[in-house]
Design a protein around this motif. Structure first.
Motif, short mmCIF file in Angstrom:
data_model
loop_
_atom_site.label_atom_id
_atom_site.label_comp_id
_atom_site.label_asym_id
_atom_site.label_seq_id
_atom_site.Cartn_x
_atom_site.Cartn_y
_atom_site.Cartn_z
N SER A 72 0.86 -1.18 0.00
CA SER A 72 0.00 0.00 0.00
C SER A 72 0.89 1.23 0.00
O SER A 72 1.93 1.24 0.67
N MET A 73 0.48 2.25 -0.75
CA MET A 73 1.25 3.49 -0.82
C MET A 73 0.35 4.66 -0.51
O MET A 73 -0.84 4.66 -0.86
N ALA A 74 0.93 5.69 0.11
CA ALA A 74 0.19 6.91 0.40
C ALA A 74 1.16 8.09 0.40
O ALA A 74 2.29 7.95 0.89
N GLY B 129 7.31 12.76 0.14
CA GLY B 129 7.31 11.65 -0.81
C GLY B 129 6.13 10.73 -0.64
O GLY B 129 5.00 11.17 -0.42
N VAL B 130 6.40 9.43 -0.73
CA VAL B 130 5.37 8.40 -0.67
C VAL B 130 5.80 7.34 0.34
O VAL B 130 6.95 6.88 0.30
N HIS B 131 4.89 6.95 1.22
CA HIS B 131 5.18 5.92 2.23
C HIS B 131 4.61 4.59 1.75
O HIS B 131 3.48 4.53 1.26
N ILE B 132 5.40 3.53 1.91
CA ILE B 132 5.05 2.20 1.40
C ILE B 132 5.02 1.22 2.56
O ILE B 132 5.98 1.11 3.33
N THR B 133 3.91 0.47 2.68
CA THR B 133 3.79 -0.56 3.70
C THR B 133 3.25 -1.83 3.06
O THR B 133 2.70 -1.79 1.96
N GLY B 134 3.39 -2.94 3.73
CA GLY B 134 2.84 -4.20 3.24
C GLY B 134 3.71 -5.37 3.59
O GLY B 134 4.58 -5.29 4.46
N GLN B 135 3.47 -6.50 2.89
CA GLN B 135 4.25 -7.72 3.10
C GLN B 135 4.59 -8.36 1.77
O GLN B 135 3.80 -8.32 0.83
N LEU C 96 2.70 10.77 -6.03
CA LEU C 96 1.76 9.71 -6.40
C LEU C 96 0.60 10.36 -7.14
O LEU C 96 -0.24 11.01 -6.55
N GLY C 97 0.60 10.22 -8.46
CA GLY C 97 -0.40 10.87 -9.29
C GLY C 97 0.02 12.29 -9.65
O GLY C 97 0.97 12.84 -9.09
N GLY C 98 -0.66 12.86 -10.60
CA GLY C 98 -0.40 14.24 -11.01
C GLY C 98 0.40 14.38 -12.29
O GLY C 98 0.40 15.42 -12.92
N GLY C 99 1.12 13.34 -12.69
CA GLY C 99 1.81 13.35 -13.97
C GLY C 99 3.13 14.10 -14.03
O GLY C 99 3.69 14.25 -15.12
N ALA C 100 3.64 14.58 -12.91
CA ALA C 100 4.94 15.27 -12.93
C ALA C 100 6.04 14.25 -13.24
O ALA C 100 5.83 13.04 -13.19
N ALA C 101 7.21 14.73 -13.56
CA ALA C 101 8.33 13.85 -13.91
C ALA C 101 8.67 12.89 -12.78
O ALA C 101 9.17 11.79 -13.02
N ASN C 102 8.40 13.27 -11.53
CA ASN C 102 8.73 12.42 -10.38
C ASN C 102 7.54 11.60 -9.88
O ASN C 102 7.57 11.04 -8.80
N ASP C 103 6.49 11.47 -10.70
CA ASP C 103 5.29 10.71 -10.36
C ASP C 103 5.54 9.22 -10.55
O ASP C 103 5.93 8.78 -11.63
#
Length: 193
Positions: A63-65, A70-76, A150-157
């Motif tokens: 899961s990402m948010a 930036g973006v935080h990533i969790t899961g297994q 995360l989203g938005g279409g920028a170069a760093n998306d």
């Protein structure tokens, strides 16, 4: 005497002010360099369903948010070797169709940087620290990926790109991918708007 000093100070201030209006613009204040193409996350979250690649048994769900810078990533991620260390990266293309996940392309690298360790001055935007599996071959993921959206279409998306788990650990120095070995799992970053 005191009045003369005051008048001289006022005259000097006026002269300096007049000099600054000669058409020359003051230099803009210095700030940290930020690529003009960086944007803001528009997605509230994303999921990544990792499927095995290269004949492995590795799979998982992330899961990402958006969070902070930036973006935080969790899961297994499961199916890994007990106690083994593996590289994990964001890759440039959201295409996991090839049996060896080569269809995902190279590391996500919108700035053209050399490969390195996340958090150091020189690294790809998709570079992350290695993950370690427990005795059951499962890695709990809790990673913050700085400098991406995360989203938005920028170069760093990173939305629509792929997450790849590799067979070996990243050595953080070998170019262009840290000598991380085969791609053993691949999943596309599916953003929720």
């Amino acid at each position: 005497m005191h009045r003369r000093h005051h008048l001289l100070a006022v005259a000097a201030a006026c002269a300096l002010a007049a000099c600054s209006t000669t058409g020359e613009k003051a230099a803009p204040p210095m700030s940290s360099p930020t690529p003009a193409s960086q944007g803001t996350s528009t997605a509230s979250s994303a999921t990544v369903n990792l499927a095995s690649a290269s004949g492995s048994l590795v799979s998982g769900k992330l899961s990402m948010a958006p969070m902070g810078d930036g973006v935080h990533i969790t899961g297994q991620i499961g199916g890994l070797g007990a106690g083994q260390t593996h590289a994990i990266h964001v890759h440039e293309k959201g295409d996991c169709s090839a049996a060896d996940a080569s269809s995902a392309g190279g590391h996500f690298n919108p700035t053209g940087s050399a490969h390195g360790r996340a958090g150091t001055p020189t690294h790809h935007a998709g570079d992350m620290d290695n993950i370690v599996a427990n005795a059951e071959g499962v890695a709990d993921i809790n990673i913050h990926l700085s400098g991406v959206t995360l989203g938005g279409g920028a170069a760093n998306d990173i939305a629509g790109r792929a997450v790849i788990v590799h067979a070996a650990p990243d050595d953080y120095t070998s170019q262009p991918s840290g000598n991380a070995g085969a791609r053993v799992a691949c999943g596309v970053i599916n953003a929720a708007m």
